[in-house]
Scaffold this motif. Sequence first.
Motif: not given
Length: 288
Positions: A1-10
């Motif tokens: 999972m790519d959580v770079f923009k967590f919690p706005f991730d897709i």
Amino acid sequence: MDVFKFPFDIQRCPLSFTSAMHSDKELLLFPLSNSSSATLNSLEVMEGEVSEWEFLNVSVQRLKYHFHEEVWDKVIFTISIRRVPLLHVLTFIMPILFLLLLDVASFFMPDTRGDKINFKVTVLLTMSVMLLILNDTLPSKPRRTPLIAVYVMVTFGFMLLSLMESILVGYLLERTDTQHSQAEGNRKSVSKGIICVPIGECQHEGRPDPFKRGEGGLSVPLEGGEDPVPLLLRLILQELQRGMQQNQHPPQIQNQNSLARYINTSFFIFYVLAISIFLPTLFFIWVY
């Protein structure tokens, strides 16, 4: 999972279908529906379901690839889902923002007491708890440093700088108070032989009071029954009192007070400007 923009991730999950034994000369693969039909069918199936994730779409692709000098068919279904960020925003991002605002508001607290430093230390401890919660939420080995980790660490750094600045200003003010107490003690030791009471009533220790108060104010008894001269005496005593008040704050103490105020004002301006630049930039990269 790519959580770079967590919690706005897709998150995008590709599902690949191909044959392990038959090339396109023996077996051809075709998707039953295109991307639009697959998305509509998936929405109908998932309608009414509530979870942490929101379904976006399904992308369908048919392609060929070469393997062992032969051509093979492959069909790829890419499912795109988006995390629902409301819970994380309310329970994590907003509390940290509120703590940062409280730290900014602490600049209006008096610097001469230890309450300001104690308050800032308490805020830093709260941020440490937030870091522990973040460590349990994110994967142990993300591909890139998540923006939420940057958000927390930079905010923590701002608060740490604010605490160090408060300690410096408190040290300068405490040193100023110490020097003021020493100067006050020296002034009292110099004037030890004189006792000053309300204007005009000064006497040397061990000597009778040469001044006496009459109906017209202070007066000096003169030989021959001459009239007293209270006005000149009152002016002299006022000048003496004014000089003693001016000596209560030596230039060195005033310079240290000015330096503490300058450091506090300059850091507050820098602090507000840095936050005003950092937060909008981070949120723009975060959401878009």
